[in-house]
Enzyme design. Structure first.
Site, mmCIF file in Angstrom:
data_model
loop_
_atom_site.group_PDB
_atom_site.id
_atom_site.type_symbol
_atom_site.label_atom_id
_atom_site.label_comp_id
_atom_site.label_asym_id
_atom_site.label_seq_id
_atom_site.Cartn_x
_atom_site.Cartn_y
_atom_site.Cartn_z
ATOM 1 N N ASN A 90 0.830 -1.344 0.004
ATOM 2 C CA ASN A 90 -0.212 0.056 -0.042
ATOM 3 C C ASN A 90 0.962 1.263 -0.020
ATOM 4 O O ASN A 90 0.518 2.217 -0.609
ATOM 5 C CB ASN A 90 -0.798 -0.073 1.249
ATOM 6 C CG ASN A 90 -1.438 1.244 1.625
ATOM 7 O OD1 ASN A 90 -2.630 1.570 1.175
ATOM 8 N ND2 ASN A 90 -0.799 1.961 2.449
ATOM 9 N N SER A 141 -3.664 -0.005 -6.310
ATOM 10 C CA SER A 141 -3.506 0.308 -7.605
ATOM 11 C C SER A 141 -4.151 1.814 -7.757
ATOM 12 O O SER A 141 -4.360 2.321 -6.491
ATOM 13 C CB SER A 141 -3.960 -0.640 -8.688
ATOM 14 O OG SER A 141 -3.727 0.106 -9.999
ATOM 15 N N TYR A 155 3.222 8.648 -11.669
ATOM 16 C CA TYR A 155 2.124 7.824 -10.689
ATOM 17 C C TYR A 155 1.324 6.587 -11.502
ATOM 18 O O TYR A 155 1.101 5.857 -11.198
ATOM 19 C CB TYR A 155 1.233 8.956 -10.047
ATOM 20 C CG TYR A 155 0.226 8.182 -9.057
ATOM 21 C CD1 TYR A 155 0.823 7.646 -7.885
ATOM 22 C CD2 TYR A 155 -0.892 8.232 -9.229
ATOM 23 C CE1 TYR A 155 0.017 7.259 -6.825
ATOM 24 C CE2 TYR A 155 -1.999 7.416 -8.455
ATOM 25 C CZ TYR A 155 -1.420 6.939 -7.373
ATOM 26 O OH TYR A 155 -2.299 6.372 -6.344
ATOM 27 N N LYS A 159 1.413 2.790 -11.434
ATOM 28 C CA LYS A 159 0.164 1.965 -10.987
ATOM 29 C C LYS A 159 0.048 1.021 -12.213
ATOM 30 O O LYS A 159 -0.652 -0.104 -11.798
ATOM 31 C CB LYS A 159 -0.940 2.919 -10.513
ATOM 32 C CG LYS A 159 -0.674 3.683 -9.485
ATOM 33 C CD LYS A 159 -0.461 2.766 -8.252
ATOM 34 C CE LYS A 159 -0.361 3.599 -6.811
ATOM 35 N NZ LYS A 159 -0.140 2.670 -5.847
ATOM 36 N N VAL A 186 -9.598 8.735 -1.902
ATOM 37 C CA VAL A 186 -9.607 8.496 -0.375
ATOM 38 C C VAL A 186 -9.315 9.919 0.326
ATOM 39 O O VAL A 186 -8.238 10.546 -0.167
ATOM 40 C CB VAL A 186 -8.877 7.210 0.262
ATOM 41 C CG1 VAL A 186 -9.433 7.113 1.417
ATOM 42 C CG2 VAL A 186 -9.348 6.120 -0.853
ATOM 43 N N THR A 188 -7.131 11.244 2.186
ATOM 44 C CA THR A 188 -5.857 11.128 3.061
ATOM 45 C C THR A 188 -4.894 12.187 2.735
ATOM 46 O O THR A 188 -5.055 13.207 1.716
ATOM 47 C CB THR A 188 -5.101 9.857 2.326
ATOM 48 O OG1 THR A 188 -4.912 9.982 0.996
ATOM 49 C CG2 THR A 188 -6.028 8.562 2.471
HETATM 50 N N1 LIG Z 1 -5.850 8.705 -1.651
HETATM 51 C C1 LIG Z 1 -6.511 8.273 -2.650
HETATM 52 O O1 LIG Z 1 -7.290 8.849 -3.025
HETATM 53 C C2 LIG Z 1 -6.037 7.024 -3.397
HETATM 54 C C3 LIG Z 1 -6.359 6.666 -4.598
HETATM 55 C C4 LIG Z 1 -6.132 5.659 -5.549
HETATM 56 C C5 LIG Z 1 -4.894 5.002 -4.869
HETATM 57 N N2 LIG Z 1 -4.149 5.189 -3.657
HETATM 58 C C6 LIG Z 1 -3.071 4.660 -3.162
HETATM 59 O O2 LIG Z 1 -3.342 4.138 -1.771
HETATM 60 C C7 LIG Z 1 -1.992 3.992 -1.040
HETATM 61 C C8 LIG Z 1 -2.199 4.900 0.218
HETATM 62 O O3 LIG Z 1 -2.139 6.201 -0.039
HETATM 63 P P1 LIG Z 1 -2.953 7.166 0.690
HETATM 64 O O4 LIG Z 1 -3.766 7.931 0.142
HETATM 65 O O5 LIG Z 1 -3.260 6.635 2.216
HETATM 66 O O6 LIG Z 1 -1.582 8.238 1.155
HETATM 67 P P2 LIG Z 1 -0.805 8.852 2.082
HETATM 68 O O7 LIG Z 1 -1.769 9.173 3.269
HETATM 69 O O8 LIG Z 1 0.314 9.774 1.664
HETATM 70 O O9 LIG Z 1 0.056 7.521 2.645
HETATM 71 C C9 LIG Z 1 1.042 6.756 2.202
HETATM 72 C C10 LIG Z 1 1.689 5.832 3.080
HETATM 73 O O10 LIG Z 1 3.074 5.300 2.271
HETATM 74 C C11 LIG Z 1 4.002 5.298 3.086
HETATM 75 N N3 LIG Z 1 5.070 5.574 2.233
HETATM 76 C C12 LIG Z 1 5.545 6.536 1.418
HETATM 77 N N4 LIG Z 1 6.880 6.613 0.891
HETATM 78 C C13 LIG Z 1 7.199 5.218 1.485
HETATM 79 C C14 LIG Z 1 8.415 4.642 1.411
HETATM 80 N N5 LIG Z 1 9.390 5.080 0.666
HETATM 81 N N6 LIG Z 1 8.612 3.423 2.236
HETATM 82 C C15 LIG Z 1 7.523 2.973 2.982
HETATM 83 N N7 LIG Z 1 6.182 3.674 3.239
HETATM 84 C C16 LIG Z 1 6.238 4.787 2.472
HETATM 85 C C17 LIG Z 1 3.732 6.697 4.107
HETATM 86 O O11 LIG Z 1 4.480 6.857 5.253
HETATM 87 P P3 LIG Z 1 5.725 7.346 5.586
HETATM 88 O O12 LIG Z 1 5.777 8.460 4.826
HETATM 89 O O13 LIG Z 1 5.667 7.357 7.106
HETATM 90 O O14 LIG Z 1 6.590 6.448 5.019
HETATM 91 C C18 LIG Z 1 2.059 6.572 4.372
HETATM 92 O O15 LIG Z 1 2.172 5.490 5.302
HETATM 93 C C19 LIG Z 1 -1.006 4.564 -2.082
HETATM 94 O O16 LIG Z 1 -0.629 3.342 -2.778
HETATM 95 C C20 LIG Z 1 -1.812 5.376 -3.129
HETATM 96 O O17 LIG Z 1 -0.995 5.311 -4.230
HETATM 97 C C21 LIG Z 1 -4.490 6.342 -2.889
#
Ligand SMILES: NC(=O)c1ccc[n+]([C@@H]2O[C@H](COP(=O)([O-])OP(=O)(O)OC[C@H]3O[C@@H](n4cnc5c(N)ncnc54)[C@H](OP(=O)(O)O)[C@@H]3O)[C@@H](O)[C@H]2O)c1
Length: 265
Positions: A90, A141, A155, A159, A186, A188
């Protein structure tokens, strides 16, 4: 909190956002969890939230782009829980949000290192344990793989690579269920980052849609896709292996109902 099923799940990017929710929901379904990301404070806070509900959680601070850190994440699961049943890849980053004509190549490379090579390394390290447990890999993804998103080439390419990695790995590993999951849009820190820095390179229509969803309170709370993803990591049927699945598909919601009913028994 459910009785401990004995299963163990490794969730990356569990320090906040979607990953934190996936880890909590997996613990609520009875799994023991390894929480991994770079920021130890966020991981510890989430582990405490899980422990407060009677769950078991271990934290590993590390960068998924570093092979040695990936190794420590997997070893923690095996040392503490003696097994591994699911890996949820994730952890991820959106940046660089920039047009190809201007983008910094090193930033592209960093995106691929975190979003693609990290999940690849973790998958490789986890495979022996996941074969033994007939386990599951869920790769998070994005809907951005299905159409052109100006400014998001790093990005959305990363994905798209994850989707193909999932499909190919599923074909190579008949004992492991491998899914690529679209979690929806989401609420976030990643969405906050897009609102803050995305405007110059994104199409006005794309930027305005995401901003509008935020302003109208329409972004998903992380626990909704988080629960669906935790259910898939622990209970997805083998026939789904190799597919790109949206968190809100009917079959996924059926699985969630089934999992949460079992939880209440
Ligand atoms: N939010 C959306 O709308 C959305 C939509 C589609 C897909 N996604 C996907 O969902 C996943 C989670 O994203 P999110 O929305 O929850 O974003 P987020 O709040 O920015 O969280 C990202 C997470 O990834 C960790 N991370 C980033 N770089 C890292 C690294 N080099 N090594 C280890 N951990 C790392 C961050 O922790 P640290 O900074 O502490 O390392 C954090 O826990 C991602 O893969 C994102 O692409 C999100």
């Amino acid at each position: 909190m459910n009785a401990n099923t004995g299963r163990a799940v490794l969730v990356t990017g569990a320090s906040r956002g979607l990953g934190a929710a996936i880890a909590l929901e997996a613990a609520r379904l009875g799994a023991r969890v390894v929480l991994a990301a770079r920021s130890e404070a966020g991981l510890k806070a989430q582990a405490q939230a899980i422990q407060a509900e009677g769950g078991q959680a271990v934290v590993v601070a590390g960068d998924v782009a570093q092979e040695e850190d990936c190794r420590r994440m997997v070893e923690a699961a095996v040392e503490h829980f003696g097994r591994l049943d699911a890996l949820v890849n994730n952890g991820g980053i959106i940046e660089p949000i920039s047009k190809v004509a201007e983008v910094d190549i090193a930033a592209w490379q960093r995106n691929l290192a975190v979003n693609v090579l990290g999940p690849l390394m973790l998958s490789q390290l986890c495979l022996p344990y996941l074969r033994a447990s007939r386990g599951c890999i869920v790769n998070i993804s994005s809907g951005s793989t299905t159409r052109a998103m100006p400014g998001w080439t790093a990005y959305s390419s990363s994905k798209a690579a994850i989707n193909q990695l999932s499909r190919s790995l599923a074909a190579e590993e008949p004992q492991v269920t491998v899914l690529a999951v679209r979690p929806g849009i989401v609420d976030t820190a990643m969405q906050e980052e897009i609102r803050k820095t995305g405007r110059p390179a994104m199409a006005e229509e794309d930027y305005g849609r995401l901003l509008g969803m935020y302003q109208q309170g329409k972004l998903l709370p992380p626990e909704l896709p988080g629960r669906a993803i935790a259910c898939m990591a622990l209970h997805a049927p083998r026939e789904w292996s190799g597919e790109f699945i949206s968190w809100d598909e009917e079959r996924v919601q059926d699985l969630v109902r089934q999992c949460t009913q079992d939880q209440q028994v």
